[in-house]
Design a protein around this motif. Structure first.
Motif, PDB file in Angstrom:
ATOM      1  N   ARG A 118       0.821  -1.211   0.000  1.00 58.11           N
ATOM      2  CA  ARG A 118       0.000   0.000   0.000  1.00 58.11           C
ATOM      3  C   ARG A 118       0.854   1.261   0.000  1.00 58.11           C
ATOM      4  O   ARG A 118       0.516   2.255  -0.645  1.00 58.11           O
ATOM      5  CB  ARG A 118      -0.945  -0.033   1.203  1.00 58.11           C
ATOM      6  N   SER A 147      -4.845  -5.428  -4.141  1.00 54.41           N
ATOM      7  CA  SER A 147      -5.304  -4.204  -3.490  1.00 54.41           C
ATOM      8  C   SER A 147      -6.626  -3.734  -4.068  1.00 54.41           C
ATOM      9  O   SER A 147      -7.550  -3.366  -3.332  1.00 54.41           O
ATOM     10  CB  SER A 147      -4.252  -3.099  -3.630  1.00 54.41           C
ATOM     11  N   ALA A 200      -9.358  -6.242  -3.100  1.00 55.07           N
ATOM     12  CA  ALA A 200      -9.612  -6.149  -1.660  1.00 55.07           C
ATOM     13  C   ALA A 200     -10.448  -4.914  -1.339  1.00 55.07           C
ATOM     14  O   ALA A 200     -11.363  -4.964  -0.504  1.00 55.07           O
ATOM     15  CB  ALA A 200      -8.294  -6.111  -0.890  1.00 55.07           C
ATOM     16  N   GLU A 201     -10.151  -3.800  -1.989  1.00 57.47           N
ATOM     17  CA  GLU A 201     -10.930  -2.586  -1.782  1.00 57.47           C
ATOM     18  C   GLU A 201     -12.363  -2.763  -2.277  1.00 57.47           C
ATOM     19  O   GLU A 201     -13.321  -2.318  -1.636  1.00 57.47           O
ATOM     20  CB  GLU A 201     -10.273  -1.413  -2.510  1.00 57.47           C
ATOM     21  N   GLU A 202     -12.491  -3.421  -3.399  1.00 67.15           N
ATOM     22  CA  GLU A 202     -13.804  -3.637  -3.996  1.00 67.15           C
ATOM     23  C   GLU A 202     -14.687  -4.509  -3.118  1.00 67.15           C
ATOM     24  O   GLU A 202     -15.906  -4.312  -3.049  1.00 67.15           O
ATOM     25  CB  GLU A 202     -13.634  -4.290  -5.379  1.00 67.15           C
ATOM     26  N   THR A 203     -14.074  -5.482  -2.440  1.00 71.39           N
ATOM     27  CA  THR A 203     -14.837  -6.458  -1.648  1.00 71.39           C
ATOM     28  C   THR A 203     -14.742  -6.225  -0.146  1.00 71.39           C
ATOM     29  O   THR A 203     -15.320  -6.989   0.630  1.00 71.39           O
ATOM     30  CB  THR A 203     -14.343  -7.883  -1.957  1.00 71.39           C
ATOM     31  N   ASN A 204     -13.991  -5.191   0.237  1.00 70.56           N
ATOM     32  CA  ASN A 204     -13.772  -4.913   1.661  1.00 70.56           C
ATOM     33  C   ASN A 204     -13.201  -6.134   2.377  1.00 70.56           C
ATOM     34  O   ASN A 204     -13.641  -6.520   3.468  1.00 70.56           O
ATOM     35  CB  ASN A 204     -15.078  -4.463   2.335  1.00 70.56           C
ATOM     36  N   ALA A 205     -12.200  -6.743   1.762  1.00 69.93           N
ATOM     37  CA  ALA A 205     -11.597  -7.966   2.293  1.00 69.93           C
ATOM     38  C   ALA A 205     -10.815  -7.691   3.574  1.00 69.93           C
ATOM     39  O   ALA A 205     -10.261  -6.608   3.770  1.00 69.93           O
ATOM     40  CB  ALA A 205     -10.674  -8.587   1.245  1.00 69.93           C
ATOM     41  N   SER A 206     -10.754  -8.672   4.434  1.00 74.00           N
ATOM     42  CA  SER A 206     -10.031  -8.553   5.699  1.00 74.00           C
ATOM     43  C   SER A 206      -8.538  -8.771   5.488  1.00 74.00           C
ATOM     44  O   SER A 206      -8.112  -9.353   4.482  1.00 74.00           O
ATOM     45  CB  SER A 206     -10.553  -9.585   6.695  1.00 74.00           C
TER      46      SER A 206
END
Length: 293
Positions: A51, A125, A128-134
């Motif tokens: 990030r 990244s 993960a942002e799209e799915t709000n992944a942990s």
């Protein structure tokens, strides 16, 4: 517990009813003599580095020392043209940002190499942002990517000097596609298909860095293959399968790499590196180096 092919990796994961990433972490712990928790923490630590390199690449619009790259990630990320999907646009921007950060000597994670460092971070990244992944799921997906990279390195190569850019951006693209499917909770079959679909369409990609630097065409190539990986993910998650199994695609990549002439394997003696412009840039870089000495 060990694996030397994707088939073996997936068989163990299916038997244990878990992600391939969990198996990869267990194997790493066994082989290193370290605890599972320590290995997991080390992989998790790479996520903020991903990030950070993305953010630095997006915000720093200055040119690299060579003057060849810089500012393109910001242009793509903030530009008004929105032809591709927002997810693809974001992933492409992130990939360029990471590769530009590498060219400017910021800290990056080579996954699997510095020349292909933008693809896995960008895809994971963005998804993960799209799915709000942990953080747990992202870490697990990274282990899946690493497990597949391990198989590629063992059965073929992840070095451009050995197998051309198919071994770097190609491997990263396949790893990213597989990791994204894992992040989306896809099956091992879907993970394998995403990997195979991504990699088999990059076979034969040459490594022809202009001026011997990992900048042209490498930086923008990361962006193209981040989007390529996302298409493979969408295909696999929608039930499209690769006719050629993933392990056989790796074998094919290894064979193609051995057949590629040395001029097309990171030597800067063919391809874009020897175009009129490529030669001019190389001469300018050599002059700059001589002046520094």
């Amino acid at each position: 517990m060990e694996y030397h092919s994707m088939k073996e990796l997936f068989a163990v994961a299916d038997a244990e009813k878990c992600s391939p990433g969990i198996i990869a972490c267990r194997v790493e712990a066994e082989e290193s003599g370290k605890s599972y928790e320590e290995i997991w923490a080390r992989m998790k630590y790479t996520i903020p580095i991903f990030r950070e390199s993305i953010q630095k690449g997006l915000s720093d619009t200055s040119k690299s020392a060579s003057g060849l790259v810089g500012g393109d990630a910001n242009r793509l990320f903030t530009g008004h043209m929105r032809f591709i999907s927002p997810l693809c646009q974001r992933a492409a921007s992130y990939a360029i940002a990471t590769a530009e950060a590498n060219a400017k000597m910021y800290r990056i994670v080579a996954c699997p190499t510095a020349g292909s460092c933008g693809i896995v971070p960008a895809v994971l990244s963005a998804v993960a942002e799209e799915t709000n992944a942990s953080m747990y799921d992202i870490t697990c997906a990274l282990f899946t990517a690493g497990a597949i990279g391990k198989v590629i390195a063992e059965k073929a190569s992840i070095a451009g000097a050995v197998g051309g850019c198919q071994a770097e951006c190609g491997a990263a693209c396949g790893m990213a596609a597989a990791a994204a499917v894992d992040l989306l909770k896809g099956s091992t079959r879907q993970i394998g298909n995403a990997f195979a679909l991504a990699l088999k369409n990059i076979l034969g990609l040459v490594c022809d860095p202009v001026g011997g630097l990992v900048e042209v065409p490498c930086v923008k190539r990361n962006a193209f293959h981040a989007v390529h990986a996302l298409l493979a993910v969408e295909m696999a998650m929608n039930g499209i399968e690769s006719v050629i199994p993933p392990d056989e695609v790796i074998e094919a990549m290894g064979d193609v790499g051995r057949r590629l002439p040395v001029e097309l394997k990171e030597t800067s003696r063919a391809g874009l590196a020897v175009t009129k412009t490529g030669r001019r840039i190389n001469e300018e870089i050599l002059k700059k180096s001589a002046m520094v000495k």
